[in-house]
Design an enzyme around this catalytic site. Structure first.
Site, PDB file in Angstrom:
ATOM      1  N   SER A 101       0.819  -1.223   0.000  1.00 56.04           N
ATOM      2  CA  SER A 101       0.000   0.000   0.000  1.00 56.04           C
ATOM      3  C   SER A 101       0.846   1.263   0.000  1.00 56.04           C
ATOM      4  O   SER A 101       0.417   2.281  -0.538  1.00 56.04           O
ATOM      5  CB  SER A 101      -0.889   0.041   1.246  1.00 56.04           C
ATOM      6  OG  SER A 101      -1.827  -0.979   1.204  1.00 56.04           O
ATOM      7  N   ASN A 120      -5.508   6.578  -2.638  1.00 55.56           N
ATOM      8  CA  ASN A 120      -5.058   7.290  -1.438  1.00 55.56           C
ATOM      9  C   ASN A 120      -4.520   8.680  -1.747  1.00 55.56           C
ATOM     10  O   ASN A 120      -4.497   9.537  -0.866  1.00 55.56           O
ATOM     11  CB  ASN A 120      -4.049   6.450  -0.663  1.00 55.56           C
ATOM     12  CG  ASN A 120      -4.762   5.324   0.066  1.00 55.56           C
ATOM     13  OD1 ASN A 120      -5.944   5.438   0.388  1.00 55.56           O
ATOM     14  ND2 ASN A 120      -4.079   4.227   0.291  1.00 55.56           N
TER      15      ASN A 120
HETATM   16  P1  NAD Z   1      -1.305  -9.353   7.322  1.00 54.85           P
HETATM   17  O1  NAD Z   1      -0.411  -9.049   8.471  1.00 54.85           O
HETATM   18  O2  NAD Z   1      -2.759  -9.585   7.569  1.00 54.85           O
HETATM   19  O3  NAD Z   1      -0.734 -10.654   6.571  1.00 54.85           O
HETATM   20  C1  NAD Z   1       0.595 -10.837   6.230  1.00 54.85           C
HETATM   21  C2  NAD Z   1       0.853 -12.327   5.995  1.00 54.85           C
HETATM   22  O4  NAD Z   1       2.177 -12.484   5.488  1.00 54.85           O
HETATM   23  C3  NAD Z   1       0.758 -13.178   7.259  1.00 54.85           C
HETATM   24  O5  NAD Z   1      -0.022 -14.332   6.982  1.00 54.85           O
HETATM   25  C4  NAD Z   1       2.218 -13.559   7.526  1.00 54.85           C
HETATM   26  O6  NAD Z   1       2.370 -14.829   8.149  1.00 54.85           O
HETATM   27  C5  NAD Z   1       2.776 -13.592   6.131  1.00 54.85           C
HETATM   28  N1  NAD Z   1       4.226 -13.471   6.037  1.00 54.85           N
HETATM   29  C6  NAD Z   1       5.092 -12.872   6.885  1.00 54.85           C
HETATM   30  N2  NAD Z   1       6.348 -12.990   6.422  1.00 54.85           N
HETATM   31  C7  NAD Z   1       6.265 -13.666   5.251  1.00 54.85           C
HETATM   32  C8  NAD Z   1       7.219 -14.101   4.308  1.00 54.85           C
HETATM   33  N3  NAD Z   1       8.514 -13.839   4.451  1.00 54.85           N
HETATM   34  N4  NAD Z   1       6.776 -14.788   3.226  1.00 54.85           N
HETATM   35  C9  NAD Z   1       5.462 -15.057   3.080  1.00 54.85           C
HETATM   36  N5  NAD Z   1       4.514 -14.668   3.945  1.00 54.85           N
HETATM   37  C10 NAD Z   1       4.922 -13.979   5.016  1.00 54.85           C
HETATM   38  O7  NAD Z   1      -1.089  -8.171   6.282  1.00 54.85           O
HETATM   39  P2  NAD Z   1      -2.129  -7.571   5.194  1.00 54.85           P
HETATM   40  O8  NAD Z   1      -2.994  -6.561   5.828  1.00 54.85           O
HETATM   41  O9  NAD Z   1      -2.727  -8.686   4.433  1.00 54.85           O
HETATM   42  O10 NAD Z   1      -1.105  -6.754   4.273  1.00 54.85           O
HETATM   43  C11 NAD Z   1      -0.250  -7.415   3.369  1.00 54.85           C
HETATM   44  C12 NAD Z   1       0.171  -6.450   2.283  1.00 54.85           C
HETATM   45  O11 NAD Z   1      -1.013  -5.982   1.616  1.00 54.85           O
HETATM   46  C13 NAD Z   1       0.908  -5.210   2.775  1.00 54.85           C
HETATM   47  O12 NAD Z   1       1.897  -4.871   1.842  1.00 54.85           O
HETATM   48  C14 NAD Z   1      -0.185  -4.143   2.811  1.00 54.85           C
HETATM   49  O13 NAD Z   1       0.329  -2.839   2.577  1.00 54.85           O
HETATM   50  C15 NAD Z   1      -1.038  -4.573   1.643  1.00 54.85           C
HETATM   51  N6  NAD Z   1      -2.439  -4.116   1.672  1.00 54.85           N
HETATM   52  C16 NAD Z   1      -3.191  -4.259   2.810  1.00 54.85           C
HETATM   53  C17 NAD Z   1      -4.517  -3.806   2.821  1.00 54.85           C
HETATM   54  C18 NAD Z   1      -5.403  -3.959   4.043  1.00 54.85           C
HETATM   55  O14 NAD Z   1      -6.475  -3.324   4.079  1.00 54.85           O
HETATM   56  N7  NAD Z   1      -5.030  -4.792   5.023  1.00 54.85           N
HETATM   57  C19 NAD Z   1      -5.064  -3.226   1.658  1.00 54.85           C
HETATM   58  C20 NAD Z   1      -4.280  -3.138   0.492  1.00 54.85           C
HETATM   59  C21 NAD Z   1      -2.971  -3.576   0.529  1.00 54.85           C
END
Ligand code: NAD
Length: 285
Positions: A122, A194
């Site tokens: 993001s 954003n």
């Molecule tokens: P999250 O914390 O819910 O999930 C992250 C996942 O990645 C976890 O399951 C974790 O175990 C796993 N992980 C950690 N290290 C890892 C590795 N080395 N290899 C593979 N998996 C690994 O996070 P999220 O909210 O899903 O966000 C993930 C990405 O998506 C971020 O870059 C965030 O900016 C982006 N994003 C999030 C949202 C939102 O609303 N949550 C929206 C758009 C984009």
């Protein structure tokens, strides 16, 4: 018609699970990768929850398609095995620069040469990551919104190094999984959404924190005068106040004052938005 058939999603958290499920729901074979088998067990539960949500919320998902999507997802905690067949890897791991760089460096060693990498980050620019991918021409950002089955934008952002054919392939793929692709040809922090939303929400906070107008009256003006369905403070409540607070508290001194106002007036009182039953509005939970 997309040339992409096999997709691996790295990270099965909030967004990774949604991306993997939506991709499988649209008929693609998906490998869900995470760092260990315990987390993959949690992923199975997330996917089962998503199947239930789709069954209720997505027309046509009941009586088969949601369950069929579950059956198209394979699980792996072995990176090389997870990406062995991948035409596309979508990375949705935590928003930590060093972790993402290390992960791309590891991925670069084991992924086939054909594989396209896309980050769902993001806040990072794809240029922050491209050197560690080992294939900057086959790397870009594809940014989904939370609850992708309802809010189905895919903001697709290239770097100067991205091969235009790769960009086009990812646009086609996004369409194939039911997203509305939004091409962004130059890097921009915050993408389109954003870049518009953050200044809009900040301006609303300035009006309320400065005592110019009550939040509900700011919302009233915006809805009545523009025809928009929601005002900025309704949007704050949907997002949850913590995320805007975190962004503001890293901003200019004026923005930090707005952060303090959000914290003292709302967050410290447990008013975090719809999720806690109260934010700028009360939701009667
Ligand atoms: P999250 O914390 O819910 O999930 C992250 C996942 O990645 C976890 O399951 C974790 O175990 C796993 N992980 C950690 N290290 C890892 C590795 N080395 N290899 C593979 N998996 C690994 O996070 P999220 O909210 O899903 O966000 C993930 C990405 O998506 C971020 O870059 C965030 O900016 C982006 N994003 C999030 C949202 C939102 O609303 N949550 C929206 C758009 C984009």
């Amino acid at each position: 018609m997309t040339t992409i058939a096999n997709v691996t999603v790295l990270g099965t958290g909030v967004l990774g699970s949604q991306i993997a499920f939506q991709t499988a729901y649209r008929g693609f074979d998906v490998v869900a990768y995470d760092i260990n088998d315990d987390i993959l067990d949690q992923a199975r539960a997330r996917f089962a929850d998503l199947a239930n949500i789709y069954t209720k919320d997505v027309p046509g998902a009941a009586d088969g398609p949601a369950d069929a999507a579950l059956a198209r997802i394979a699980y792996s905690s072995d990176l090389a095995e997870a990406v062995a067949q991948a035409d596309l890897v979508i990375e949705a791991i935590p928003e930590l620069l060093d972790l993402k760089r290390e992960t791309y460096a590891a991925l670069a060693k084991v992924a086939p040469a054909k594989t396209i990498f896309a980050t769902n980050s993001s806040t990072l620019l794809p240029s922050d990551l491209k050197a560690s991918t080992g294939r900057p021409d086959r790397f870009l950002a594809m940014h989904f919104a939370n609850q992708i089955w309802r809010f189905n934008t895919a903001e697709i952002m290239a770097t100067d190094d991205t091969d235009p054919a790769v960009f086009d392939a990812v646009v086609e793929f996004a369409t194939a999984i039911g997203m509305v692709p939004i091409p962004i040809r130059k890097e921009k922090a915050g993408y389109v959404l954003n870049s518009l939303l953050v200044p809009f929400l900040n301006a609303a906070a300035e009006l309320a924190a400065g005592g110019y107008a009550e939040p509900k009256d700011v919302d009233n003006v915006w809805r009545i005068a523009t025809g928009a369905p929601m005002g900025p403070f309704q949007i704050y409540d949907v997002i949850g106040l913590n995320t805007p607070y975190n962004i503001l508290s890293h901003g200019t001194p004026e923005e930090q004052q707005l952060a303090a106002w959000l914290k003292e007036t709302y967050i410290d009182k447990g008013k975090l938005g719809i999720a806690t039953g109260e934010g700028f509005y009360s939701y009667g939970k």
